[in-house]
Design a protein around this motif. Structure first.
Motif, PDB file in Angstrom:
ATOM      1  N   ASN A   7       0.817  -1.222   0.000  1.00 40.58           N
ATOM      2  CA  ASN A   7       0.000   0.000   0.000  1.00 40.58           C
ATOM      3  C   ASN A   7       0.848   1.269   0.000  1.00 40.58           C
ATOM      4  OD1 ASN A   7      -2.974  -1.024   0.609  1.00 40.58           O
ATOM      5  ND2 ASN A   7      -1.603  -2.192   1.925  1.00 40.58           N
ATOM      6  N   LYS A  47       1.836   3.264  -2.272  1.00 39.89           N
ATOM      7  CA  LYS A  47       1.386   4.356  -3.113  1.00 39.89           C
ATOM      8  C   LYS A  47       0.213   5.117  -2.501  1.00 39.89           C
ATOM      9  CE  LYS A  47       2.893   2.219  -7.451  1.00 39.89           C
ATOM     10  NZ  LYS A  47       2.462   1.735  -8.810  1.00 39.89           N
ATOM     11  N   GLN A  48      -0.557   4.431  -1.646  1.00 42.98           N
ATOM     12  CA  GLN A  48      -1.712   5.077  -1.014  1.00 42.98           C
ATOM     13  C   GLN A  48      -1.355   5.729   0.314  1.00 42.98           C
ATOM     14  OE1 GLN A  48      -1.995   1.777  -2.214  1.00 42.98           O
ATOM     15  NE2 GLN A  48      -2.887   2.537  -4.116  1.00 42.98           N
TER      16      GLN A  48
END
Length: 219
Positions: free
Chosen positions: A210, A212-213
């Motif tokens: 995760n 990138k988030q």
């Protein structure tokens, strides 16, 4: 978020897992009839010492929250003493919680307290190493959107997984299977250990998946 931070986190967690493995196999070379079940109290002490030592060394070397402020000797001594007090408070608090949830009040006091020490080792020690004796920082990290680094994200996951493992480990105790590992607090300590190790494995993988988030205030 840098991939190097995630790699450092992964290597650190692998060494923490290695400390658990050491506490299981190395003592058997020097102590006669050593095992997790037959000499459970001895293993609890060795496991707590190994995990604490590795955490202290790793965070001193890696220094995920390095700061140039307040580096005087008096400040370091005061900080260390506060950390010791926080750790003892955590041990006694967990002990009281275990008794309130059904652990023997008078019998098996040593077993209950050593289990509290072990759970504090899995949860409180990493918090003290990373955040120090700062209640506001602890509340910030364990709030919904309070983390500011991959280390704090990982701290959330490993702490929660240790508690969940402890909770799941309590389920077999009242069952009439008559297994030696159902004796208090063996199944709970095994559950806490598996939960801690699971958190160490899952957290860097989840953060990488995760990445990138995830956004942090200091990035």
């Amino acid at each position: 978020m840098k991939d190097t931070d995630i790699k450092r986190l992964l290597y650190t967690h692998l060494l923490c897992i290695f400390s658990i493995i050491l506490s299981i196999f190395i003592p058997s070379l020097f102590l006669e009839n050593f095992s997790i079940l037959e000499t459970h109290l001895t293993w609890l002490c060795i496991c707590s010492v190994c995990v604490t030592a590795v955490n202290l060394v790793l965070y001193l070397v890696v220094k995920p929250n390095a700061s140039s402020r307040r580096s005087s000797l008096s400040y370091k001594v005061t900080r260390f003493l506060k950390c010791c007090i926080y750790f003892l408070m955590s041990c006694f608090s967990f002990h009281i919680i275990f008794v309130l949830y059904g652990a023997p009040l008078i019998e098996l006091v040593l077993e209950t307290f050593l289990f509290a020490v072990t759970l504090s080792t899995f949860t409180t020690v990493p918090c003290l190493c990373l955040l120090g004796p700062n209640i506001k920082a602890w509340l910030r990290v364990f709030s919904r959107n309070g983390v500011t680094s991959v280390w704090e994200n990982s701290l959330q996951i490993t702490t929660i997984s240790s508690f969940v493992g402890t909770w799941l480990g309590a389920f077999p105790i009242p069952l009439d299977w008559e297994r030696p590992w159902q004796v208090w607090p063996i199944s709970c300590t095994l559950g806490a250990t598996f939960g801690y190790v699971a958190g160490l494995v899952i957290s860097p993988l989840w953060i990488y998946w995760n990445r990138k988030q995830l956004t942090y205030k200091n990035n």
